[in-house]
Design an enzyme around this catalytic site. Structure first.
Site, PDB file in Angstrom:
ATOM      1  N   CYS A 123     -34.769  -7.668  -4.435  1.00  9.57           N
ATOM      2  CA  CYS A 123     -35.385  -8.600  -5.378  1.00  9.57           C
ATOM      3  C   CYS A 123     -35.449  -7.993  -6.771  1.00  9.57           C
ATOM      4  O   CYS A 123     -36.386  -7.256  -7.095  1.00  9.57           O
ATOM      5  CB  CYS A 123     -36.783  -8.958  -4.872  1.00  9.57           C
ATOM      6  SG  CYS A 123     -37.663 -10.070  -5.955  1.00  9.57           S
ATOM      7  N   CYS A 162     -38.450  -8.837  -8.827  1.00 12.69           N
ATOM      8  CA  CYS A 162     -39.682  -8.083  -8.532  1.00 12.69           C
ATOM      9  C   CYS A 162     -39.613  -6.674  -9.116  1.00 12.69           C
ATOM     10  O   CYS A 162     -40.619  -6.155  -9.592  1.00 12.69           O
ATOM     11  CB  CYS A 162     -39.900  -7.911  -7.033  1.00 12.69           C
ATOM     12  SG  CYS A 162     -39.545  -9.341  -6.054  1.00 12.69           S
ATOM     13  N   ASP A 163     -38.450  -6.045  -9.026  1.00 11.78           N
ATOM     14  CA  ASP A 163     -38.388  -4.591  -9.219  1.00 11.78           C
ATOM     15  C   ASP A 163     -37.608  -4.128 -10.444  1.00 11.78           C
ATOM     16  O   ASP A 163     -37.537  -2.926 -10.703  1.00 11.78           O
ATOM     17  CB  ASP A 163     -37.749  -3.939  -7.970  1.00 11.78           C
ATOM     18  CG  ASP A 163     -38.597  -4.163  -6.723  1.00 11.78           C
ATOM     19  OD1 ASP A 163     -39.812  -4.377  -6.880  1.00 11.78           O
ATOM     20  OD2 ASP A 163     -38.049  -4.133  -5.607  1.00 11.78           O
TER      21      ASP A 163
END
Ligand code: NAP
Length: 337
Positions: A137, A140-141
């Site tokens: 992801c 997200c990261d």
């Protein structure tokens, strides 16, 4: 043992919560078995800009909290844990059973909305370095990889979307794809290709992920598909975007699944091949996989369940009935008044 529910919803993305909203507004007081990480894949998303009704966009987790609150407002109840076992009745009006560990829940209708998970490559180092450089992801990261070299694996729209997002943080993004042709839509592909710090590497596959000195990811070891030559690509982050896997194991062997594991539904409905069992969202959908389409199919599943409960006579559940009989429910249903 708990009372027999009208409806149990398994899963809690846009499909599950919308099914809960509709069935709760129909006074069916649904029970949602929502998992630990309730909210589904949207919990791992940042800005959602394409869900109608949020003109300024909304963060994925915030949107799922809104979905949940709205379902709760009309009487939905939640079990924040995983469903561990399911036994689906085979006769119309039969009682379905769903376990969460040792707790058994029973219902006349079940809506399956377990969603999908990111597919894994299955190469050495992937599991060991997950969370230490290997991720599924970018939204997200990506911020952890500011000014670092990174890799995206995959050639579809997800890979392009992840690469475009990541390119705003990383110094370099290399898209590694196993073929010369890309499955991604032309517009997404061209957009990614036009960004200066995105490079394409084809046809290559990842052979392994190797850690650097500190134990985090340091290298993506690649293999040129045609020559077999092996090449080490420095990478602090590797994002795998090779599609999704429907989370249907819990009902495998009980409802029809297609060869890729997606639940098969009848025509335009959400009916599975088990009476009283409906399916919605990414666990059914190969193609669209959008929050809004999942929510729409959750609504359809709720209406299908409501009509089923209205039109299907209840099977009596006599006291003392031996364990296991509920699952097949092969005793006579009362005549319709
Ligand atoms: P996808 O379209 O199925 O693409 C998966 C990609 O991963 C393909 O390029 C595939 O290669 C590759 N792949 C699969 N297994 C692999 C493996 N074991 N090793 C190496 N490569 C592998 O999945 P997706 O990109 O997640 O998209 C799914 C759907 O969501 C699509 O309909 C897409 O249009 C949609 N979507 C839309 C948007 C958007 O419009 N904003 C964003 C994301 C997703 P091959 O091509 O060789 O099979």
């Amino acid at each position: 043992m708990a009372d027999i529910e009208n409806v149990i919803v398994i899963g809690s993305g846009p499909a599950g919560y919308t099914a809960a909203l509709y069935t709760s507004r129909a006074n069916l007081t649904p029970l949602v078995i929502e998992g630990f990480a309730w909210g589904g894949l949207l919990q791992q998303t940042t800005d959602v800009e394409n869900y109608p009704g949020y003109p300024e966009g909304v963060m994925g987790p915030e949107m799922m909290q809104d979905f949940r609150n709205q379902a709760e407002r009309f009487g939905t109840r939640f079990v924040t844990d995983q469903a561990t076992k399911v036994e689906l009745a085979s006769e119309p009006g039969g009682i379905h059973r769903v376990w969460v560990g040792d707790d058994e829940h029973r219902a006349r209708a079940v809506i399956l909305a377990m969603g999908a998970e990111h597919k894994k490559l299955g190469v050495p180092g992937e599991e060991e370095l997950a969370g230490r450089g290997v991720s599924y992801c970018a939204t997200c990261d990506a911020a952890f990889f500011r000014d670092r070299e990174t890799v995206i694996v995959g050639g579809g729209d997800s890979a392009m979307e992840e690469a475009i997002f990541l390119s705003k943080f990383a110094s370099k993004v290399t898209i590694v794809h196993r073929r010369e042709e890309f499955r991604a839509s032309k517009i997404m592909f061209e957009r990614a290709r036009g960004i200066d710090n995105i490079e394409l590497k084809t046809p290559y596959v990842v052979q392994s992920f190797e850690s650097a000195d500190g134990g985090a990811l340091g290298i993506a070891r690649l293999e040129q598909v045609e020559t077999g030559a092996v090449e080490d690509l420095p990478a602090a982050g590797a994002f795998i975007a090779i599609g999704h896997e429907p989370q249907s194991e819990i009902v495998a062997g009980q409802v029809a699944l297609d060869p890729e594991g997606y639940i098969v539904t009848e025509g335009k409905s959400t009916r599975t091949d088990r009476p009283g069992v409906f399916a919605a969202g990414d666990v059914v959908d190969h193609t669209y996989r959008q929050a809004v389409t999942a929510a729409g199919s959750g609504c359809q599943a709720a209406l299908d369940a409501e009509w089923y409960l209205r039109d299907t006579p209840e099977v009596p559940t006599p006291e003392g009935m031996p364990e296991g009989d509920l699952a097949t429910a092969q005793w006579a249903a009362p005549a319709k008044p």
